[in-house]
Design a protein around this motif. Structure first.
Motif, PDB file in Angstrom:
ATOM      1  N   GLY A  56     159.200  73.729  89.473  1.00  0.00           N
ATOM      2  CA  GLY A  56     160.414  74.380  88.989  1.00  0.00           C
ATOM      3  C   GLY A  56     160.175  75.470  88.112  1.00  0.00           C
ATOM      4  N   LEU A  57     158.991  75.549  87.444  1.00  0.00           N
ATOM      5  CA  LEU A  57     158.637  76.709  86.510  1.00  0.00           C
ATOM      6  C   LEU A  57     158.371  77.671  87.419  1.00  0.00           C
ATOM      7  CD1 LEU A  57     158.294  78.158  83.725  1.00  0.00           C
ATOM      8  CD2 LEU A  57     155.847  77.123  84.038  1.00  0.00           C
ATOM      9  N   GLU A  58     157.578  77.652  88.614  1.00  0.00           N
ATOM     10  CA  GLU A  58     157.050  78.806  89.453  1.00  0.00           C
ATOM     11  C   GLU A  58     158.206  79.251  90.302  1.00  0.00           C
ATOM     12  OE1 GLU A  58     153.301  79.057  91.927  1.00  0.00           O
ATOM     13  OE2 GLU A  58     154.667  77.765  93.045  1.00  0.00           O
ATOM     14  N   GLN A  59     159.428  78.398  90.606  1.00  0.00           N
ATOM     15  CA  GLN A  59     160.478  78.850  91.006  1.00  0.00           C
ATOM     16  C   GLN A  59     161.269  79.826  89.983  1.00  0.00           C
ATOM     17  OE1 GLN A  59     162.705  75.561  92.271  1.00  0.00           O
ATOM     18  NE2 GLN A  59     161.371  75.217  93.960  1.00  0.00           N
ATOM     19  N   THR A  62     164.794  74.938  81.706  1.00  0.00           N
ATOM     20  CA  THR A  62     165.045  73.588  81.768  1.00  0.00           C
ATOM     21  C   THR A  62     164.606  72.918  82.950  1.00  0.00           C
ATOM     22  OG1 THR A  62     166.303  73.639  79.616  1.00  0.00           O
ATOM     23  CG2 THR A  62     166.416  71.484  80.844  1.00  0.00           C
ATOM     24  N   LEU A  63     163.571  72.199  83.086  1.00  0.00           N
ATOM     25  CA  LEU A  63     163.571  71.237  84.491  1.00  0.00           C
ATOM     26  C   LEU A  63     163.687  69.988  84.426  1.00  0.00           C
ATOM     27  CD1 LEU A  63     160.332  73.438  84.970  1.00  0.00           C
ATOM     28  CD2 LEU A  63     162.268  73.959  85.985  1.00  0.00           C
ATOM     29  N   PRO A  64     164.330  69.261  85.182  1.00  0.00           N
ATOM     30  CA  PRO A  64     164.446  67.927  85.362  1.00  0.00           C
ATOM     31  C   PRO A  64     163.125  67.299  86.007  1.00  0.00           C
ATOM     32  CG  PRO A  64     165.710  69.015  87.142  1.00  0.00           C
ATOM     33  CD  PRO A  64     165.250  70.136  86.108  1.00  0.00           C
ATOM     34  N   PRO A  65     162.961  66.090  85.809  1.00  0.00           N
ATOM     35  CA  PRO A  65     161.718  65.300  86.377  1.00  0.00           C
ATOM     36  C   PRO A  65     161.305  65.811  87.760  1.00  0.00           C
ATOM     37  CG  PRO A  65     162.908  63.705  85.047  1.00  0.00           C
ATOM     38  CD  PRO A  65     163.756  64.857  85.257  1.00  0.00           C
ATOM     39  N   ASP A  66     162.249  65.935  88.715  1.00  0.00           N
ATOM     40  CA  ASP A  66     162.065  66.047  89.871  1.00  0.00           C
ATOM     41  C   ASP A  66     161.694  67.621  90.101  1.00  0.00           C
ATOM     42  OD1 ASP A  66     164.695  67.281  89.592  1.00  0.00           O
ATOM     43  OD2 ASP A  66     165.254  66.898  91.691  1.00  0.00           O
ATOM     44  N   LYS A  67     161.852  68.354  89.278  1.00  0.00           N
ATOM     45  CA  LYS A  67     161.169  69.937  89.391  1.00  0.00           C
ATOM     46  C   LYS A  67     160.022  70.031  88.757  1.00  0.00           C
ATOM     47  CE  LYS A  67     164.701  71.550  91.753  1.00  0.00           C
ATOM     48  NZ  LYS A  67     164.572  72.071  93.270  1.00  0.00           N
ATOM     49  N   SER A  68     159.328  68.855  88.194  1.00  0.00           N
ATOM     50  CA  SER A  68     158.223  69.157  87.283  1.00  0.00           C
ATOM     51  C   SER A  68     157.203  67.845  87.667  1.00  0.00           C
ATOM     52  CB  SER A  68     158.490  68.974  85.879  1.00  0.00           C
ATOM     53  OG  SER A  68     159.261  67.930  85.377  1.00  0.00           O
ATOM     54  N   TYR A  69     157.120  66.802  87.025  1.00  0.00           N
ATOM     55  CA  TYR A  69     155.986  65.839  87.314  1.00  0.00           C
ATOM     56  C   TYR A  69     156.590  64.591  87.877  1.00  0.00           C
ATOM     57  CZ  TYR A  69     152.811  68.754  84.499  1.00  0.00           C
ATOM     58  OH  TYR A  69     152.302  70.023  83.897  1.00  0.00           O
ATOM     59  N   GLY A  70     157.667  64.723  88.229  1.00  0.00           N
ATOM     60  CA  GLY A  70     158.508  63.565  88.984  1.00  0.00           C
ATOM     61  C   GLY A  70     159.084  62.327  88.087  1.00  0.00           C
ATOM     62  N   LEU A  71     159.636  61.398  88.863  1.00  0.00           N
ATOM     63  CA  LEU A  71     159.968  60.345  88.315  1.00  0.00           C
ATOM     64  C   LEU A  71     159.066  59.405  87.835  1.00  0.00           C
ATOM     65  CD1 LEU A  71     163.288  60.016  90.333  1.00  0.00           C
ATOM     66  CD2 LEU A  71     162.890  60.760  87.960  1.00  0.00           C
ATOM     67  N   VAL A  72     159.340  58.311  86.865  1.00  0.00           N
ATOM     68  CA  VAL A  72     158.291  57.484  86.706  1.00  0.00           C
ATOM     69  C   VAL A  72     158.155  56.532  88.041  1.00  0.00           C
ATOM     70  CG1 VAL A  72     157.818  55.342  85.308  1.00  0.00           C
ATOM     71  CG2 VAL A  72     158.731  57.558  84.253  1.00  0.00           C
ATOM     72  N   ASP A  73     157.147  56.263  88.433  1.00  0.00           N
ATOM     73  CA  ASP A  73     156.651  55.406  89.651  1.00  0.00           C
ATOM     74  C   ASP A  73     156.163  54.169  89.097  1.00  0.00           C
ATOM     75  OD1 ASP A  73     155.908  54.416  91.898  1.00  0.00           O
ATOM     76  OD2 ASP A  73     154.315  55.922  92.295  1.00  0.00           O
ATOM     77  N   MET A  74     157.024  53.177  89.291  1.00  0.00           N
ATOM     78  CA  MET A  74     156.780  51.656  88.936  1.00  0.00           C
ATOM     79  C   MET A  74     155.596  51.221  89.647  1.00  0.00           C
ATOM     80  SD  MET A  74     158.832  51.589  86.641  1.00  0.00           S
ATOM     81  CE  MET A  74     158.253  49.881  85.962  1.00  0.00           C
ATOM     82  N   GLU A  75     155.044  51.801  90.871  1.00  0.00           N
ATOM     83  CA  GLU A  75     154.040  51.316  91.633  1.00  0.00           C
ATOM     84  C   GLU A  75     152.672  52.063  90.876  1.00  0.00           C
ATOM     85  OE1 GLU A  75     153.988  49.687  94.529  1.00  0.00           O
ATOM     86  OE2 GLU A  75     156.044  49.357  94.067  1.00  0.00           O
ATOM     87  N   ALA A  76     152.874  52.794  89.811  1.00  0.00           N
ATOM     88  CA  ALA A  76     151.786  53.465  89.149  1.00  0.00           C
ATOM     89  C   ALA A  76     151.454  52.606  87.945  1.00  0.00           C
ATOM     90  CB  ALA A  76     152.245  54.948  88.840  1.00  0.00           C
TER      91      ALA A  76
END
Length: 145
Positions: free
Chosen positions: A44-47, A61-75
């Motif tokens: 998102g920053l690059e764009q 302002t970047l929402p999670p999907d344009k930066s480091y993603g949503l919290v992954d419960m599998e992680a």
């Protein structure tokens, strides 16, 4: 010269969360230098930087999907307490270890249970909205390798 794919870009930035808490800044220090279009900064920053010129500033302002993603419960992984160093036995502690293939991994202690510890392998900024203030300091042709 404008920010475009294949250009070496130098920026000054301040990164805060939505609550205005400071995550990091390089203002007054060495600029962040990256190769535009090579995924060296969050997408998102690059764009947002594309097309900007030297001296130009912008708030992004970047929402999670344009930066480091949503919290992954599998992680999240539960491990025995004896696998965690005593000085890291508190919620929020940052630890690092190695996968079976030798790759270094980073985790945060998310929860301490009676006989185990829950580790969070998500990026620390996953799930967060990021607020950047950026200024383009320089744009150059990328150096030949």
């Amino acid at each position: 010269m404008n920010v475009a794919a294949g250009k070496e870009v130098s920026i000054e930035y301040t990164l805060k969360l939505e609550d205005d808490s400071l995550v990091s800044t390089n203002v007054g220090r060495e600029p962040l230098v990256y190769l535009h279009g090579s995924n060296q900064v969050v997408s998102g920053l690059e764009q947002a930087l594309a097309g900007m010129s030297v001296g130009e500033s912008k708030k992004v302002t970047l929402p999670p999907d344009k930066s480091y993603g949503l919290v992954d419960m599998e992680a999240f992984r539960e491990v025995d307490k004896d696998q965690i160093p005593a000085d890291a036995m508190h919620v929020g502690a940052q630890i690092q270890g190695r996968e079976g293939d030798g790759e270094v991994v980073h985790a945060r202690v998310a929860e301490i249970r009676e006989n185990s510890v829950v580790l969070d392998f998500n990026h620390p900024l996953a799930g967060k909205t990021l607020c950047f203030e950026v200024k383009v300091l320089d744009v150059q042709d990328a150096p030949a390798h």
